[in-house]
Enzyme design. Structure first.
Site, PDB file in Angstrom:
ATOM      1  N   GLY A 515       0.834  -1.201   0.000  1.00 22.23           N
ATOM      2  CA  GLY A 515       0.000   0.000   0.000  1.00 22.23           C
ATOM      3  C   GLY A 515       0.859   1.237   0.000  1.00 22.23           C
ATOM      4  O   GLY A 515       2.077   1.153  -0.116  1.00 22.23           O
ATOM      5  N   GLY A 516       0.240   2.371   0.112  1.00 21.24           N
ATOM      6  CA  GLY A 516       0.959   3.632   0.132  1.00 21.24           C
ATOM      7  C   GLY A 516       1.900   3.746   1.321  1.00 21.24           C
ATOM      8  O   GLY A 516       2.908   4.430   1.272  1.00 21.24           O
ATOM      9  N   VAL A 520       0.988  -5.079   2.806  1.00 22.50           N
ATOM     10  CA  VAL A 520      -0.305  -5.588   3.260  1.00 22.50           C
ATOM     11  C   VAL A 520      -0.218  -7.114   3.288  1.00 22.50           C
ATOM     12  O   VAL A 520       0.264  -7.726   2.331  1.00 22.50           O
ATOM     13  CB  VAL A 520      -1.437  -5.148   2.309  1.00 22.50           C
ATOM     14  CG1 VAL A 520      -2.777  -5.633   2.823  1.00 22.50           C
ATOM     15  CG2 VAL A 520      -1.456  -3.637   2.140  1.00 22.50           C
ATOM     16  N   LYS A 534      -2.657  -4.196   7.297  1.00 20.55           N
ATOM     17  CA  LYS A 534      -1.907  -3.121   6.668  1.00 20.55           C
ATOM     18  C   LYS A 534      -0.880  -2.658   7.678  1.00 20.55           C
ATOM     19  O   LYS A 534      -1.232  -2.311   8.802  1.00 20.55           O
ATOM     20  CB  LYS A 534      -2.893  -1.979   6.382  1.00 20.55           C
ATOM     21  CG  LYS A 534      -2.694  -1.282   5.086  1.00 20.55           C
ATOM     22  CD  LYS A 534      -3.846  -0.320   4.896  1.00 20.55           C
ATOM     23  CE  LYS A 534      -3.640   0.522   3.687  1.00 20.55           C
ATOM     24  NZ  LYS A 534      -4.716   1.465   3.498  1.00 20.55           N
ATOM     25  N   ASP A 631      -9.606  10.026  -3.148  1.00 17.63           N
ATOM     26  CA  ASP A 631      -8.768   9.147  -3.965  1.00 17.63           C
ATOM     27  C   ASP A 631      -9.574   7.947  -4.471  1.00 17.63           C
ATOM     28  O   ASP A 631      -9.144   6.810  -4.339  1.00 17.63           O
ATOM     29  CB  ASP A 631      -7.539   8.699  -3.167  1.00 17.63           C
ATOM     30  CG  ASP A 631      -6.422   8.184  -4.078  1.00 17.63           C
ATOM     31  OD1 ASP A 631      -6.491   8.447  -5.305  1.00 17.63           O
ATOM     32  OD2 ASP A 631      -5.509   7.517  -3.584  1.00 17.63           O
TER      33      ASP A 631
END
Ligand SMILES: *[C@@H]1O[C@H](CO)[C@@H](O)[C@H](O)[C@H]1NC(C)=O
Ligand SMILES: *[C@@H]1O[C@H](CO)[C@@H](O)[C@H](O)[C@H]1NC(C)=O
Ligand SMILES: *[C@@H]1O[C@H](CO)[C@@H](O)[C@H](O)[C@H]1NC(C)=O
Length: 817
Positions: A515-516, A520, A534, A631
């Site tokens: 993920g950003g 994960v 996460k 987003d």
């Protein structure tokens, strides 16, 4: 009792039998009657009047219900307080023009008490297709019947009813709830237009004011988000010497009503033809701040904050002790007493729901400047503002007492509140545009420190060993620390041990993505539940802020189209969020993959479109927080094992605060291809930027092509431009992806494309709200033609940072105070 379902079933049958077409008339004239079992039907067969028994009751009442749709929805009842206990009832009109319900022979059970203006004018009773039961005579005009049920609403506000007060006759039209689903007699709740001071809409529970939609500001109610122009209905609010009323009219074929439930909820409902059900699209009291005067005089309520109450700028708690233990009822007082005349000034508050206008004064023709003079002149005047916000604002509204029931609101308006001039100065500096920049640096540094401290403090408190003690008792100082972290208290805590066990010690074979903020993992909890974990491994402040943002945001959200957060884990410098596991990963893994795209047929895609829309609508409007996702994209729509869409990734989500100014951000975040032009170019974002992203998403779902990577041999437009071209040439069919050509339902696809084009229109104001989007997707009403979409090409967009910057985050915090 066992067997309750049997009587319900039985009476449902009875209801159907008794109200079926034994005999139905269109009109009733003098001395004509219908018996229990017979009905009067409107000419277009929209409504029907007859005898019915509500719920589990066996009592008989005369009522009006829909005939074509939803046949058991009763919208009006005549003899609410005086039921007939058998089937001997009759409904008739007397020669004098009196509507009567009789029972057991000739005993009058209910009477309209109406009389003709003269004798022998041949009264006729007619049920109109609007649901209005009217009594005409030869002398009456369409506007002035002898009597009409629209003057005496029950618990339903139908389109066309003048909800309010007739100042000539003194008659008030308002909604009263039923006592229970089985008993239509007048219950506890009522909704009224309060005509004291400047008129406003108020919900009551007995004599207690429960909620306030606020005064009309020309476009909508000051305390309720409105969607204007709305393709489904129009609203008006009329104030003149003769009457004060609010009315809504349908502008589409979608059947709608406003319904006050027996337990006090006011719901705007739409009949969904497709699914044959009533859907609630607006619940008039959605959150904690909906309760009248929760924060006391001069208290400002914000459903985004914890605790929700704060004092308005320039004011302080009247009783600090009470205030600190969440008893806000005594409210706030000026920090420095007003001393009238030159000593005072007016502080501008942007984006608020106007205070209670019960004892206000107004003048429709004054300007804002005249309004200020008027308020300044009277020492007792506490605040002023424009009456009507259309066309730059007009009219004057003045308050003469402590301000009550104010809240921060996205669609709120400006309010000018009297404060001592010495209090004012600081804010003048603060508000001045350049001032913001100068002040921001020190403040953002301070906030950074503060939040780092709060973080450290938090981690200390959250170590698993100390869990279960001390969390509550430190309530007071907690409020002073990071308010953002508070919300995590509602979330289950997972120990690192548990998470590690579930993910096989974060083994690489369990890793399902990046993920950003970090990796994960897939995991299985002890109880067998599959989860996605996460993990934020680095202690970078930026990542932490977003991570925290996500946790806070999503912890409070519950919707079947949002991914569900099950808990969190904090250990030393690590923070983890534990989600329900989505077996089918994200939408983009299907849409843009040649092999897998054929696995998503049109009905599934349409369900995904609809579900995603419902999820965003919930974020924007129905959740307690009101959130802009910022987003939305195919990669952030996850699919569960049944291919139900769930919106995820709230790292960039933003709660609504204030209006246009606070919606500005210096640094644009989001994903190129999905962001709206006003956001990309000016950094201005709103719920309409999410609508834009949703439009892009729908076009991608229909076409199977990425907006960003789209290219065409004939022109240089992106996917939006291409879809627009095809739409103009009436060739939208060509946009449809190969993989759904066989499964697609043409009208649905075309409708989806049309709605998508409305969503990606260049100007934010032209784009519909998600409420309209959801309705447009499921209804069959005509859609407005879309204007040209915003299609900007690769060249004029700048490089976008995928991560929100600290600066920008701080600006929001600053404005949010
Ligand atoms: C019912 O009464 C109205 C008003 O008098 C009249 O215009 C209408 O034609 C009548 N309808 C029927 C079916 O008799
Ligand atoms: C008609 O008048 C009677 C007697 O005054 C009253 O009790 C009743 O509530 C009135 N009916 C309506 C519908 O107002
Ligand atoms: C409203 O204000 C206008 C302009 O100042 C004034 O002429 C008018 O008399 C005022 N109306 C009332 C009802 O006070």
């Amino acid at each position: 009792m066992e067997g309750t379902s049997i009587p319900v079933f039985f009476f449902t049958l009875l209801f159907l039998l008794l109200s079926s077409d034994c005999a139905s008339l269109h009109n009733l004239s003098a001395n004509q009657a219908i018996k229990d079992g017979e009905t009067i039907v409107s000419d277009g067969e929209m409504f029907e009047l007859g005898f019915f028994s509500p719920g589990r009751s066996t009592n008989r009442y005369v009522g009006i219900w829909y005939k074509k749709i939803s046949t058991q929805t009763v919208v009006w009842v005549a003899n609410r307080e005086t039921p007939i206990t058998d089937t001997s009832g009759m409904f008739k009109v007397s020669r004098e023009g009196n509507l009567l319900v009789t029972g057991g022979g000739d005993a009058v059970i209910w009477s309209s008490n109406s009389t003709l203006s003269a004798r022998n004018l041949n009264p006729v009773v007619q049920l109109l297709d609007t649901g209005n039961l009217v009594l005409w005579d030869e002398s009456s005009t369409k506007e002035n019947p002898v009597w009409q049920s629209f003057d005496y609403p029950s618990d339903n506000l139908l389109p066309g009813i003048k909800f309010g007060k007739d100042l000539v006759t003194g008659r008030e039209r308002y909604l009263t709830s039923w006592k229970s689903p089985d008993d239509p007699s007048i219950g506890l709740y009522s909704d009224r237009v309060d005509t004291n001071g400047y008129p406003q809409l108020i919900g009551w529970r007995g004599q207690v004011m429960l909620s306030r939609l606020g005064p009309w500001n020309g476009l909508g109610f000051s305390g309720f988000p409105s969607d204007i122009p709305n393709p489904f209905y129009s609203v008006e609010f009329v104030i003149n010497e003769k009457e004060i009323y609010h009315k809504f009219e349908l502008t589409s074929t979608v059947v709608q009503r406003v319904f006050l439930t027996w337990d006090g909820k006011t719901l705007h409902m739409h009949w969904l033809e497709r699914t044959q059900e009533w859907a609630v699209y607006q619940d008039m009291a959605v959150d904690g701040c909906g309760r009248f005067a929760l924060c006391g005089p001069y208290g400002m309520c914000s459903s985004l904050k914890h605790p929700p109450c704060s004092c308005m700028e320039g004011f302080e708690p009247r009783h600090l002790k009470q205030w600190k233990v969440s008893d806000w009822s005594s409210g706030c007082r000026p920090k420095k007493p007003f001393n009238c005349g030159i000593g005072d000034g007016f502080q501008k508050f942007k984006g608020v729901k106007l205070p209670d206008t019960g004892r206000s004064w107004y003048n429709v023709s004054m300007t804002l400047a005249e309004c200020e003079v008027a308020c300044r002149r009277k020492c007792s005047c506490t605040a002023y503002t424009n009456l009507d916000i259309r066309k730059g604002g007009s009219g004057c509204l003045l308050w003469f007492e402590a301000l009550m029931d104010i809240r921060e609101y996205e669609t709120g308006q400006d309010l000018y509140v009297r404060v001592a001039a010495s209090e004012l100065k600081d804010y003048m500096v603060y508000n001045r545009r350049q001032g913001v920049l100068i002040i921001i640096l020190p403040i953002s540094l301070a906030l950074l420190l503060l939040s780092a401290l709060a973080y450290a403090h938090r981690i200390r408190k959250k170590t698993p060993l100390k869990k279960g003690q001390g969390n509550r008792e430190s309530g007071l100082d907690k409020k002073n620390s990071s308010m953002q972290m508070e919300h995590l208290d509602d979330l289950p805590f997972f120990s690192l041990y548990k998470v590690a066990a579930a993910t096989d010690n974060f083994s690489s074979s369990n890793k399902i993505g990046e993920g950003g903020f970090g990796p994960v993992y897939k995991g299985v909890l002890e109880d067998g539940r599959e989860v996605a974990v996460k993990r934020l491994s680095e202690t970078s402040q930026q990542g932490f802020d977003e991570f925290k943002n996500e946790a806070v945001c999503i912890a409070k959200l519950q919707h079947r189209n949002l991914v569900k957060l099950l808990g969190y884990c904090i250990n030393d410098n690590e923070m983890m969020l534990i989600y329900e596991y989505m077996a089918n990963k994200s939408l983009d893994s299907f849409l843009f993959d040649e092999g897998r795209s054929s696995m998503l047929d049109w009905p599934q895609r349409f369900r995904i479109i609809h579900g995603t829309a419902r999820g965003i609508l919930y974020l924007h409007q129905d959740s307690r927080l009101q959130i802009i996702h910022r987003d939305l994209k195919a990669a952030n729509i996850l699919l569960d094992s049944d291919m139900n869409p769930k919106i995820s990734d709230f790292g960039l989500a933003r709660k609504f605060v204030g209006n246009d100014t606070s919606d500005k951000t210096k640094k644009v975040v989001g994903t190129y291809g999905y962001i709206s032009p006003e956001y990309a170019v000016h950094g201005r974002f709103s719920i309409k930027s999410d609508v834009f992203s949703f439009g892009v998403l729908v076009l991608e779902i229909v076409s199977g092509m990425k907006n960003r990577e789209f290219s065409h041999e004939d022109h240089r437009d992106n996917l939006l431009g291409h879809a627009w071209r095809l739409y103009k040439e009436d060739k939208s069919m060509e946009l449809i992806s190969e993989s759904i050509r066989t499964s697609c339902v043409i009208p649905e696809v075309l409708r989806s494309i049309h709605v998508a084009l409305l969503c990606v229109q260049h100007h934010a104001e032209d784009r519909p709200t998600m409420l309209s989007v959801v309705l447009m997707l499921v209804s069959d009403s005509a859609l407005p033609p879309p204007k040209q979409p915003a299609f900007f090409t690769e060249e004029n967009s700048r490089e976008l940072d995928p991560v929100s910057s600290v600066d920008e985050y701080m600006i929001t915090l600053l404005y949010a105070r």
